[in-house]
Design an enzyme around this catalytic site. Structure first.
Site, PDB file in Angstrom:
ATOM      1  N   ASP A  49      -1.980   1.515  -4.777  1.00  0.00           N
ATOM      2  CA  ASP A  49      -2.913   1.700  -3.663  1.00  0.00           C
ATOM      3  C   ASP A  49      -2.325   2.666  -2.641  1.00  0.00           C
ATOM      4  OD1 ASP A  49      -5.403   0.835  -2.272  1.00  0.00           O
ATOM      5  OD2 ASP A  49      -3.968   0.132  -0.777  1.00  0.00           O
ATOM      6  N   LYS A  54      -3.487   6.525  -1.256  1.00  0.00           N
ATOM      7  CA  LYS A  54      -3.635   6.891   0.155  1.00  0.00           C
ATOM      8  C   LYS A  54      -2.845   8.140   0.508  1.00  0.00           C
ATOM      9  CE  LYS A  54      -4.570   2.134   1.659  1.00  0.00           C
ATOM     10  NZ  LYS A  54      -4.074   0.961   2.429  1.00  0.00           N
TER      11      LYS A  54
END
Length: 813
Positions: free
Chosen positions: A677, A681
């Protein structure tokens, strides 16, 4: 003298006719009245069907005749006492017998001429006229009935006869000069040729009859009584926010009626305009409403009076280098159309004389194509011009206003509004008087375009925004709460009316074109239809609403793969789903390019840092010419929570379980703990800073043993955390010995990106980061010595929803 016309709905039933009588009883001032009536609502269509079926040899025409008879008998029985019914029924039977004889003849010869059709259609008005006149007599009015065919003289162009005004005006003036009755009831729509044959006056013929009579007697006013409270700023069936127009000029009314405003028809206006007789459009069923007064120009502060549209338009384009500098091409084009009796609605020609384009009704395009190609056969053969180009599935939208010429930027506002919402303009026409600006667009865009135009010119400062929301879990639910809470503020302070048109979760979806209740959305969604992503997308595009925004609160790859479909239809996309922007660079770039090309917003602030202005800050730096040298960040609120609580002997397993229980991790914590994750980003931030980087170029220094990541289930994963508890404790102890804290850090510098667990010294800004907060450090040319820091809560449904909310407002404004 006053002239009043009552339309088909105004005399459509016994109750409606009684309302007409009540209006006449209350009508002031007292005086003489000419009352023009239409056929009972729907009867003219029945008469046309009757003639057509008789021509086809279908005996069902007799059933229609019986239905017409029953309709009028019922009206008579409801309107009159028994003692007064026999004479009425006798007159009715006499006329209907004549009508039946006419239809029988058509049935026998299997031919329905325009002359016969005019005669058939005339019976509707002839029957209603007698009923209304007799009802007035029963109520004590000094009333009589006069057949308009004895007054209005026309040529023999059956179906749409042209009036002989000198003879007609003489007949009308002479009749009313000798008539003693105070109320004269006349049938609209019907007239007669010089040799006494019945003719009709075409569409809106009853209004035209009333206007002819009003002009001939120099009436003080012409009242048109219908079932709406005057002309509207737009068709209320298409634009729900349409409002009545209280005053309008003759020219404006003619322009609007020409472009589809069916409250009044253009021929009606001309006779009374020449005499400067006001026309007042009123509502029979709401007589106290002001209605619309049509008269000479009045001073107006606003540029646009109304908007309208014509559907089912075809564009004909004649083009070729052989036209340049050669006179006569336009003349020949229009003569070819004239010979086929094809009406030209719109004309536009390029200044180079290379082409000329006209708009006609779509039903006539094949006839037009044949006629024009035949006319220019020689030039086409010699390739001096091309065969006529025909485009269909189009419509015309128009803004009308006497005062547009005194307001700069009206056309700019019109075309800017259409362009920003993906409505492509195919042709434009504007007269030098600047009373009308017309645009040809795709037929599928009519509803959207009219609503956009109405919003632009009549509804300021309120702007309607239509949301389509996928995902109504923690984040989506909070977003809906916030939207409901802020409705009044958005309208009063920002001029935004936000409507949720569709909702979807993994199982169900629900659509409501007028807006879903934000207090009852759960119940509506639970009873919605089965969710299919492809069908959901198709329905959104088919609705084609203005100012549309698709909001993705899911983590679905399937949903993320649909963004391009929305953007290329001018639908903005707001998303907290990171998959699209962290997928292949080519798709990310495609989405950004589509957003620019189709004037749609593609906003994903919540992809990084939830509600924090991480991406917007970066965008502002880049757009203002600053250059990003490095990005250093803690971007996982979940991981920050875990390592901030992994202290004082707590086991790593207990901390991760607590984070999951608090809702700070995904149901499968490995999604957060793996670092994937965070990789997404930092990839997004690198791309937003200008780097063409792919996910597989990012280095992930994972702190999780492979056995943990590869566990077959979440339960098995937690078991591996016990197995490797010493591994995690060693990481914490090593950091403690150095007086540092563990943080999962993302970094981008010199075109390289990486993520991994690091020991942070007390002097570093990351050291004091608590709870689930995120922090981003931008080192740029302008912020070289002291990085620009964005810090705050980086996880949680509330803050993520607020970030999505902010993006929605940004897209709307």
């Amino acid at each position: 003298m006053q002239v009043l016309k009552f339309g088909g709905t105004s005399v459509g039933s016994a109750k409606a006719i009684e309302q007409v009588c009540l209006i006449l009883q209350k009508h002031k001032p007292a005086g003489r009245y000419a009352i023009v009536v239409s056929a009972l609502g729907g009867v003219t269509d029945m008469l046309i069907r009757c003639g057509q079926q008789a021509e086809k040899g279908q005996e069902s025409y007799k059933e229609i005749l019986q239905e017409i008879e029953n309709r009028h008998l019922d009206t008579i029985r409801q309107l009159f006492p028994i003692t007064a019914q026999s004479s009425q029924i006798s007159q009715l039977k006499k006329k209907l017998n004549a009508l039946e004889t006419l239809c029988d003849g058509i049935y026998q010869v299997a031919e329905l001429s325009t002359r016969s059709l005019d005669k058939i259609m005339s019976y509707g008005e002839l029957l209603s006229c007698v009923i209304v006149a007799e009802k007035l007599k029963v109520l004590g009015f000094n009333a009589t009935c006069k057949d308009s065919r004895e007054l209005i003289v026309t040529d023999s162009n059956f179906g749409h006869a042209a009036v002989n005004f000198p003879t007609t005006n003489h007949n009308i003036a002479q009749y009313f000069a000798q008539q003693a009755a105070d109320y004269v009831v006349l049938p609209g729509f019907v007239a007669a040729s010089a040799d006494g044959e019945t003719t009709t006056l075409g569409r809106g013929g009853s209004d035209y009859t009333a206007a002819i009579i009003a002009a001939a007697v120099n009436a003080s006013v012409l009242d048109i009584w219908t079932d709406v409270s005057g002309m509207m700023t737009a068709d209320p069936r298409i634009v729900s926010q349409a409002i009545p127009i209280s005053h309008i000029s003759y020219v404006e009314a003619m322009e609007l009626s020409h472009f589809g405003a069916k409250v009044i028809y253009p021929p009606t206006i001309q006779p009374v305009m020449n005499k400067r007789i006001p026309i007042w459009i009123k509502n029979t069923f709401a007589p106290e409403d002001h209605g619309t007064l049509i008269q000479d120009n009045t001073d107006k502060s606003y540029p646009v009076t109304g908007i309208s549209g014509i559907q089912n338009i075809a564009l004909l384009t004649l083009e070729g280098s052989g036209m340049v500098g050669i006179p006569g091409f336009s003349k020949r084009l229009f003569e070819a159309l004239l010979h086929e009796r094809i009406n030209v609605i719109l004309i536009t020609q390029s200044s180079s004389e290379h082409s000329i384009t006209v708009g006609i009704h779509e039903a006539e395009m094949l006839k037009a194509k044949s006629a024009v190609d035949s006319e220019f056969a020689q030039e086409i053969l010699e390739r001096r011009i091309a065969p006529l180009i025909v485009e269909k599935d189009l419509c015309i939208v128009a803004v009308v206003g006497d005062n547009m010429k005194n307001h700069h930027g009206t056309s700019g506002r019109l075309f800017g509004t259409l362009g920003r919402n993906g409505v492509n303009v195919r042709a434009i026409a504007q007269g030098s008087t600047e009373k009308n600006i017309s645009a040809v667009i795709n037929k599928a865009d009519l509803r959207k375009a009219l609503n956009l135009m109405h919003e632009t010119f009549f509804e300021a400062p309120l702007k309607q925004v239509n949301l389509f929301i996928a995902g109504v879990g923690n984040v989506g639910g909070k977003l809906l709460e916030q939207l409901e809470q802020q409705q009044q503020y958005l309208q009063q302070e920002l001029g935004l009316q936000i409507r949720v048109i569709a909702l979807a979760n993994s199982k169900h979806c629900v659509f409501n074109p007028t807006g879903i209740s934000l207090s009852e959305w759960r119940q509506q969604l639970a009873t919605g239809s089965r969710m299919s992503t492809s069908e959901f997308v198709t329905e959104i595009k088919s609705l084609n609403l203005r100012n549309s925004v698709f909001v993705d609160n899911t983590a679905s790859e399937e949903v993320a793969a649909t963004y391009h479909e929305f953007l290329q239809h001018g639908i903005s996309v707001v998303t907290c789903n990171k998959i699209a922007c962290s997928s292949d660079y080519s798709y990310y770039k495609k989405l950004k390019d589509l957003a620019r090309k189709y004037n749609a917003s593609f906003l994903f602030e919540t992809n990084v840092g939830a509600g924090l202005p991480v991406i917007n800050t970066l965008n502002d730096l880049v757009r203002s010419g600053d250059k990003v040298h490095s990005i250093e960040a803690v971007l996982s609120g979940s991981l920050n929570f875990v390592f901030n609580h992994f202290v004082n002997g707590a086991s790593f397993k207990e901390v991760v379980k607590a984070a999951q229980d608090e809702g700070y991790t995904e149901p499968d914590p490995r999604i957060d703990l793996s670092g994937k994750d965070v990789m997404r980003k930092i990839l997004i931030l690198a791309r937003e800073s200008g780097a063409a980087i792919e996910m597989d170029e990012i280095t992930n220094h994972s702190f999780l043993p492979a056995e943990c990541l590869d566990a077959p289930s979440v339960a098995d994963f937690y078991d591996t955390l016990d197995t490797f508890s010493n591994h995690f404790q060693d990481l914490r102890i090593a950091a403690d010995k150095e007086g540092k804290r563990l943080k999962f850090v993302a970094r981008y510098e010199n075109g390289k990106a990486s993520v991994g667990l690091q020991s942070i010294a007390p002097s570093h800004p990351f050291y004091q980061l608590e709870g689930k907060d995120n922090i981003v450090l931008y080192t740029t040319t302008r912020y070289k010595d002291q990085p620009l820091i964005v810090k705050g809560a980086g996880a949680g449904a509330d803050v993520t929803a607020s970030g999505i909310f902010a993006d929605i407002i940004r897209s709307a404004r």
